[in-house]
Enzyme design. Structure first.
Site, mmCIF file in Angstrom:
data_model
loop_
_atom_site.group_PDB
_atom_site.id
_atom_site.type_symbol
_atom_site.label_atom_id
_atom_site.label_comp_id
_atom_site.label_asym_id
_atom_site.label_seq_id
_atom_site.Cartn_x
_atom_site.Cartn_y
_atom_site.Cartn_z
ATOM 1 N N ASP B 52 48.809 -67.402 -56.410
ATOM 2 C CA ASP B 52 46.794 -67.432 -56.186
ATOM 3 C C ASP B 52 46.982 -67.025 -54.142
ATOM 4 O OD1 ASP B 52 46.153 -67.697 -58.587
ATOM 5 O OD2 ASP B 52 46.173 -69.541 -58.471
ATOM 6 N N TYR B 110 58.761 -74.968 -56.831
ATOM 7 C CA TYR B 110 57.858 -75.022 -56.454
ATOM 8 C C TYR B 110 57.332 -76.202 -55.267
ATOM 9 C CZ TYR B 110 55.348 -70.752 -58.239
ATOM 10 O OH TYR B 110 54.189 -69.993 -58.527
#
Lengths: 244, 244
Positions: B52, B110
């Site tokens: 994003d 992540y």
């Protein structure tokens, strides 16, 4: 009327330096604007010195005079709420009316950060300058010894400086390795235009064999800018400490 | 025709995410543009997944097919010269034609960075999210144990996700303190939209007493987004590793 002393941290990346200029985003301009918007008073904020576009501060000192009856203990909070994310007031306190951020200063320390790794790091841009080839810390320390002391620093000053006396005292220069960073810390009585960036560039050029120790000595003795090293980029420079 | 695999680092701050969009600056768009300008070939670059706006990558993997007879050993150098300062190709190598950055992936890690200090730091903005109140690492580790495993993660997914199967496996979650930072690292088979940011927000909310362990268990059991925690800001999220 109260005189207020501010200790300020800022990320210089998106500023045209400290000093207020028409139609340009500057640190002084943003702080004065924040005081006007949050307290409703139009003041002039005096910094300990200007920093150039892209130069950062961990502890810049500034002062201004305030009429508004706002408690000084609330001032930092109020200003921080009005300031953008790249400026932070670390401390706001009342000082004697004869305190002056520029004229009362005794010494100042700048830190210069070099990211010394052959691979680029996208998170370092604008926070340190990048040099691929390994720097020789021992040579840089050797060069630093030559620069330390009281000298005519005309050779370590950009041509567009406009001063009559180039004599300054460098009290201390340290060169340290911290992981992938080389940190040069310079403490002095005051600095000429671009002086720290040229001192660091001179140590770097000596480390890389572009300059000799003799060249550095000549740059000091003859005040010849062409004998000193490169001017390092602004993005690695931090105003670290001001002593009054 | 050669299939090329790229390992890419990027600072997501000034991108509208990975995926190409008309008239917006995206990582995919910049890389395709750099290939066109430097090699003269119009290619489509496939990433291991979208990130994003504001999300960073330490090791994003992508692939594309190239006709030009440029030696693969020179490709990283050529592309890095054409790319802006916030993208860096760490590696470019030739892979089998059946390699696919998205479909061949086995697991992905992540990392989420929280700057946990009551004082603002202007150099942290856009590189970590800032939380003033001290987080309880032990509680966060306790919450992480509940989330680890294979579950229907519908409760940890933004409403605008569009998938039919919400089952994912979280192989590992670690919570570590590193100076002023709290680092949450999550390794999984794949992730739903905003899943990592909601997992971290759930651990944070549990640490702060906003959620109970029972709430977290219910968020998993009932797939109820309202039982899970806040969605943490994009700026603290880093795509750290992709395993094939």
């Amino acid at each position: 009327m109260k005189r207020i002393r501010l200790t300020i941290e800022y990320n210089g990346t998106n500023f045209h330096g400290w000093q207020k200029q028409p139609d340009k985003r500057t640190v002084q301009g943003e702080i004065e604007d924040a005081i006007l918007r949050s307290i409703g008073e139009n003041v002039e904020v005096f910094g300990s010195g200007r920093t150039d576009a892209g130069v950062h501060a961990l502890n810049q000192t500034a002062h201004f005079d305030l009429e508004a009856p706002i408690p000084v203990s609330k001032l930092g909070y109020v200003l921080n709420n009005a300031l953008p994310q790249d400026i932070y007031i670390k401390e706001a306190k009342e000082v004697d009316k004869d305190f002056h951020s520029r004229f009362s200063i005794k010494k100042k320390t700048y830190e210069y950060k070099i990211y010394n790794n052959n691979q680029k790091n996208v998170f370092i841009a604008n926070r340190a300058s990048w040099m691929k080839n390994p720097l020789d810390i021992d040579k840089m320390k050797e060069g630093a010894k030559v620069i330390k002391g009281t000298h005519d620093f005309k050779g370590f000053c950009s041509a567009n400086a406009c001063v009559s006396d180039y004599t300054r005292t460098v009290y201390k220069i340290s060169v340290e390795k911290d992981g992938d960073f080389v940190i040069v810390s310079v403490t002095g009585s005051g600095f000429l235009y671009n002086m720290v960036r040229i001192i660091v560039g001179t140590l770097v050029d000596y480390s890389m064999g572009i300059l000799s120790l003799e060249d550095i000595k000549m740059a000091i003795k003859e005040g010849d800018r062409t004998k000193a090293g490169q001017t390092m980029p602004a993005c690695g420079l931090y105003l670290k400490e001001t002593v009054y």
